[in-house]
Design a protein around this motif. Sequence first.
Motif: not given
Length: 323
Positions: A135-136, A138-139, A168-169, A172-173, A220, A222
């Motif tokens: 997650g981090t 791809i963010g 994961r999401t 990302w956020k 994206h 997620g």
Amino acid sequence: MTFKSSILGLAVVALSTMTAQADEGLSLEGKRIGVAVVGTQHFWDREAFNGATSTVEKLGGEVVPVDGGRDNQVHADNHDVLLTSGVDAVISILGDGAVEPKFQALKSAGIPVFTVDHPSPHAVNNTTSDNYYMGTTIGRYMADAIGGEGKVAVFNAFENALRICGIRTGLWKYVLQDYPGIEIIQPELAEEFANAPEDARKQTLDLLSQYPEGTIDAIHVGCWDQPAIGVVQALEETGRTDIIVTALDGGPDTLEIMAEDGSPFVANVAQQPNLIGSTAAMNVARHFAGETLLPQTYVDVVPVNGAEEAKAAYSSLGYGSLE
């Protein structure tokens, strides 16, 4: 191929070699191992299932397979079938909260449960990728690709339904909080699992009709990357390939799209589902050999940033060559 991608490929090969060496002497001879998978329609699920079943057989065990057909309740109920089938252990691949009472019943009956991508208090061990890292990573890749500012749409149907998707999401956020110039378009989009590429294509076309050229910078996905196939199709149909696409899983079909010249699909994080399933089966053998397992076993992922790294990952993961 970049130096970074070459190192990633060597790391994957080295991991597989070290795993094979460490597993010499393990056996499931005389054991019946239930393998319950939520479905086999999706590449990731199918590869994890194949990795688990083939490894059980290589270790001399008998596989008792059950397939949920991508219905979470059927998947959960299949554990009742395994409970009455005289299995010695169960490997359970994915699923939602409906499996928890089934895991508890198996544990109470003295049948150890080993999960894949589903941490559970009733499982001996869960084998998974590092979803926090996915997650981090791809963010950061997405934020850098749009210069740290712009409007971003996200397909996010499963954040609240599946723990791995939430991680994961959510991460990302979390990363995007460091980029105050990035705005997540509301409402978030919710893809259908069945025929996800076509569903995402139609939803993307509708999204683009609401946001004229120059008013949206990225899309994206997620939790996985099958919807990204349809997203890219919609962007190419409308000539909006200035909008970048990012996602997670890195199966061969999406890596092929990323490797195309000028593809808007610019970043991914590839998993190793076959190795994840295989590792879960090895953990069953380790358990029966008397080893104490940690609650989580993490299998390496391969970050993919750009077309050249997509080609390198495709090769290192054993899918062939895109050169």
